[in-house]
Scaffold this motif. Structure first.
Motif, short mmCIF file in Angstrom:
data_model
loop_
_atom_site.label_atom_id
_atom_site.label_comp_id
_atom_site.label_asym_id
_atom_site.label_seq_id
_atom_site.Cartn_x
_atom_site.Cartn_y
_atom_site.Cartn_z
N LEU A 92 -1.70 -6.74 -1.45
CA LEU A 92 -0.25 -6.97 -1.45
C LEU A 92 0.15 -7.85 -2.63
N THR A 93 -0.73 -8.80 -2.96
CA THR A 93 -0.57 -9.63 -4.15
C THR A 93 -1.96 -9.75 -4.78
N ALA A 94 -2.07 -10.56 -5.82
CA ALA A 94 -3.36 -10.72 -6.49
C ALA A 94 -4.40 -11.37 -5.58
N SER A 95 -3.95 -12.11 -4.56
CA SER A 95 -4.91 -12.80 -3.69
C SER A 95 -4.74 -12.50 -2.20
N LEU A 96 -3.84 -11.59 -1.85
CA LEU A 96 -3.61 -11.27 -0.44
C LEU A 96 -3.87 -9.79 -0.19
N TYR A 97 -4.83 -9.52 0.70
CA TYR A 97 -5.20 -8.15 1.06
C TYR A 97 -5.03 -7.97 2.55
N VAL A 98 -4.60 -6.78 2.96
CA VAL A 98 -4.46 -6.48 4.38
C VAL A 98 -5.26 -5.20 4.67
N PRO A 99 -5.77 -5.07 5.91
CA PRO A 99 -6.52 -3.86 6.25
C PRO A 99 -5.58 -2.65 6.32
N GLY A 100 -6.08 -1.52 5.89
CA GLY A 100 -5.31 -0.28 5.93
C GLY A 100 -6.24 0.90 5.86
N SER A 101 -5.67 2.09 5.87
CA SER A 101 -6.49 3.30 5.72
C SER A 101 -5.78 4.23 4.75
N LEU A 102 -6.57 5.05 4.07
CA LEU A 102 -6.04 5.96 3.07
C LEU A 102 -5.62 7.26 3.74
N ASP A 103 -4.32 7.52 3.74
CA ASP A 103 -3.81 8.74 4.35
C ASP A 103 -3.69 9.87 3.32
N ASP A 104 -3.21 9.52 2.11
CA ASP A 104 -2.96 10.56 1.11
C ASP A 104 -3.27 10.00 -0.27
N ALA A 105 -4.30 10.52 -0.91
CA ALA A 105 -4.66 10.06 -2.26
C ALA A 105 -4.09 10.99 -3.32
N GLU A 106 -3.29 11.95 -2.91
CA GLU A 106 -2.72 12.89 -3.89
C GLU A 106 -1.43 12.38 -4.50
N THR A 107 -0.72 11.50 -3.81
CA THR A 107 0.50 10.93 -4.37
C THR A 107 0.38 9.42 -4.41
N VAL A 108 0.91 8.84 -5.47
CA VAL A 108 0.87 7.39 -5.66
C VAL A 108 2.25 6.91 -6.08
N LEU A 109 2.50 5.63 -5.86
CA LEU A 109 3.73 5.00 -6.36
C LEU A 109 3.37 4.26 -7.63
N VAL A 110 4.09 4.56 -8.69
CA VAL A 110 3.85 3.94 -9.99
C VAL A 110 4.95 2.93 -10.27
N ASP A 111 4.55 1.70 -10.56
CA ASP A 111 5.49 0.63 -10.90
C ASP A 111 5.92 0.85 -12.35
N VAL A 112 7.20 1.18 -12.53
CA VAL A 112 7.72 1.43 -13.89
C VAL A 112 8.50 0.25 -14.42
N GLY A 113 8.45 -0.88 -13.71
CA GLY A 113 9.08 -2.10 -14.20
C GLY A 113 10.33 -2.48 -13.44
N THR A 114 10.65 -3.74 -13.52
CA THR A 114 11.82 -4.36 -12.88
C THR A 114 12.00 -3.94 -11.42
N GLY A 115 10.89 -3.80 -10.70
CA GLY A 115 10.96 -3.50 -9.29
C GLY A 115 11.18 -2.05 -8.93
N TYR A 116 11.10 -1.14 -9.90
CA TYR A 116 11.29 0.29 -9.63
C TYR A 116 9.93 0.98 -9.55
N PHE A 117 9.80 1.85 -8.55
CA PHE A 117 8.58 2.63 -8.35
C PHE A 117 8.96 4.10 -8.32
N ILE A 118 8.08 4.93 -8.89
CA ILE A 118 8.30 6.38 -8.88
C ILE A 118 7.09 7.04 -8.23
N GLU A 119 7.36 7.98 -7.34
CA GLU A 119 6.26 8.71 -6.71
C GLU A 119 5.77 9.78 -7.67
#
Length: 150
Positions: free
Chosen positions: A68-95
């Motif tokens: 979640l941050t550089a030093s905070l991790y939470v448990p999760g599971s991988l549902d879909d590795a085919e799509t990702v969210l890309v951080d394009v800057g200033t808080g905007y993400f594109i799938e």
């Protein structure tokens, strides 16, 4: 004969030369700071590209720690590795698809490396100019000060 817009350093006064050298040193330091920031951004993108590659190799449903941050991790599971969210800057993400995400990272890395090379060349020239001014300034100061036998 000097080209238009070119300053003949040897014709400047000591005060003018000092001021110009300080300005050139400041510009060089700003360029060095920019080079450091570009290098940091390129490293982050290289890490993101490597993470995308690692993510693409994991099976669906795989349990993992999600940062979640550089030093905070939470448990999760991988549902879909085919799509990702890309951080394009200033808080905007594109799938994007995994391939598009990797291509985005590589394109940005190449752009940053190109900018780095151009800035490094300018910084090298600025440093050489500053060193020339420092030598000329020292020579002028030696000329202006009377010797020990005077």
């Amino acid at each position: 004969m000097a080209s238009p817009g070119r300053i003949e350093l040897d014709k400047l006064s000591v005060e003018q030369l000092k001021g110009l050298k300080e300005q050139t040193d400041l510009e060089f330091n700003l360029l060095q700071d920019s080079l450091t920031k570009i290098r940091t951004a390129a490293t982050r993108l290289e890490n993101a590209s490597a993470a995308l590659h690692d993510l693409s190799l994991r099976p669906h449903g795989k349990k993992m720690l999600v940062p979640l941050t550089a030093s905070l991790y939470v448990p999760g599971s991988l549902d879909d590795a085919e799509t990702v969210l890309v951080d394009v800057g200033t808080g905007y993400f594109i799938e994007k698809t995994m391939a598009q995400g990797k291509e985005y990272c590589e394109r940005k890395i190449n752009l940053l490396k190109s900018n780095f090379d151009e800035l490094a060349e300018v910084a090298t020239k600025k440093k050489a100019i500053a060193e020339d001014m420092a030598m000329l300034l020292q020579a002028k100061l030696r000329q202006a000060s009377p010797g020990p036998n005077s």
